[in-house]
Motif scaffolding. Structure first.
Motif, short mmCIF file in Angstrom:
data_model
loop_
_atom_site.label_atom_id
_atom_site.label_comp_id
_atom_site.label_asym_id
_atom_site.label_seq_id
_atom_site.Cartn_x
_atom_site.Cartn_y
_atom_site.Cartn_z
N THR A 167 0.77 -1.29 -0.20
CA THR A 167 -0.56 -0.02 0.29
C THR A 167 0.42 1.33 -0.25
O THR A 167 0.43 2.52 -1.00
CB THR A 167 -1.40 0.09 0.88
OG1 THR A 167 -1.89 -1.12 1.57
CG2 THR A 167 -1.85 0.88 1.19
N LYS A 168 1.84 1.01 0.27
CA LYS A 168 2.45 2.54 1.38
C LYS A 168 3.94 2.74 -0.22
O LYS A 168 3.72 3.66 -1.15
CB LYS A 168 3.71 2.31 2.24
CG LYS A 168 4.80 3.23 2.33
CD LYS A 168 5.49 3.03 3.53
CE LYS A 168 6.99 2.17 4.00
NZ LYS A 168 7.51 1.87 4.27
N LEU A 212 2.63 1.84 -3.51
CA LEU A 212 1.46 2.12 -4.35
C LEU A 212 0.48 3.48 -3.91
O LEU A 212 1.08 4.51 -5.38
CB LEU A 212 0.47 1.45 -4.27
CG LEU A 212 0.49 -0.32 -5.24
CD1 LEU A 212 -0.44 -0.80 -4.46
CD2 LEU A 212 0.81 -0.01 -6.29
N LEU A 213 0.83 3.54 -2.51
CA LEU A 213 0.14 5.39 -2.94
C LEU A 213 1.51 6.44 -2.94
O LEU A 213 1.79 7.63 -3.87
CB LEU A 213 0.57 5.66 -0.67
CG LEU A 213 -0.11 6.92 -0.05
CD1 LEU A 213 -1.44 7.39 -1.04
CD2 LEU A 213 0.10 7.12 0.73
N GLY A 214 2.96 6.20 -2.84
CA GLY A 214 4.20 6.87 -3.27
C GLY A 214 3.95 6.73 -4.87
O GLY A 214 4.28 8.17 -5.55
N GLY A 233 1.71 6.68 -6.65
CA GLY A 233 0.82 7.44 -7.08
C GLY A 233 0.76 8.59 -6.99
O GLY A 233 0.17 9.89 -7.79
N LEU A 234 1.28 9.21 -5.56
CA LEU A 234 1.96 10.79 -5.62
C LEU A 234 2.71 10.81 -6.76
O LEU A 234 2.39 11.95 -7.16
CB LEU A 234 1.97 10.65 -4.28
CG LEU A 234 0.75 11.12 -3.47
CD1 LEU A 234 1.68 10.63 -1.75
CD2 LEU A 234 0.04 11.59 -2.80
#
Length: 137
Positions: A119-120, A122-124, A126-127
């Motif tokens: 999740t971390k 993917l979030l990074g 995505g940002l």
């Protein structure tokens, strides 16, 4: 310890963008890339020779050679396009867009290397992708 080298890489990448933007004024971007490559060649081989690492070249497998050569080709093309982009655009736009490679590397590492997509990460990614689009448009 890896993060210290990664931070140093980021600092020198930032300096690369600034120095390159100043250096390519009224210069063909391909010529500028070639000059930069020669400098890197001398520095890299100087380090290898100083540390005595050249003898390890005999231990490289054909697999090592193929992928190191492919990596070199990808690096060369990246630099050619980067210098052309710097010549045409602003550093404050080109450098962050170039760093879209971070998000692409995360995704490609999952596909080709089987690295986990947490999740971390993917979030990074995505940002980074979102920030890139903000800078482009």
């Amino acid at each position: 310890m890896w993060w210290i080298y990664a931070l140093l890489s980021a600092v020198f990448a930032a300096l690369t963008a600034i120095f390159a933007k100043i250096g390519i004024k009224n210069v063909n971007s391909d010529l500028a890339t070639a000059i930069r490559t020669v400098v890197i060649l001398f520095i890299a081989w100087g380090i290898v020779l100083f540390k005595g690492s050249a003898k390890q070249a005999q231990q490289l497998t054909p697999h090592n050679w193929v992928f190191l050569l492919l990596s070199g080709c990808a690096t060369g093309l990246s630099w050619i396009f980067y210098f052309k982009a710097l010549q045409l655009g602003e550093v404050s736009q080109v450098a962050p867009v170039d760093k879209l490679s971070v998000a692409l590397a995360i995704l490609l590492s999952a596909i080709f290397l089987g690295e986990p997509l947490t999740t971390k990460t993917l979030l990074g990614a995505g940002l980074i992708i979102g920030g890139t689009f903000v800078l482009i448009f």
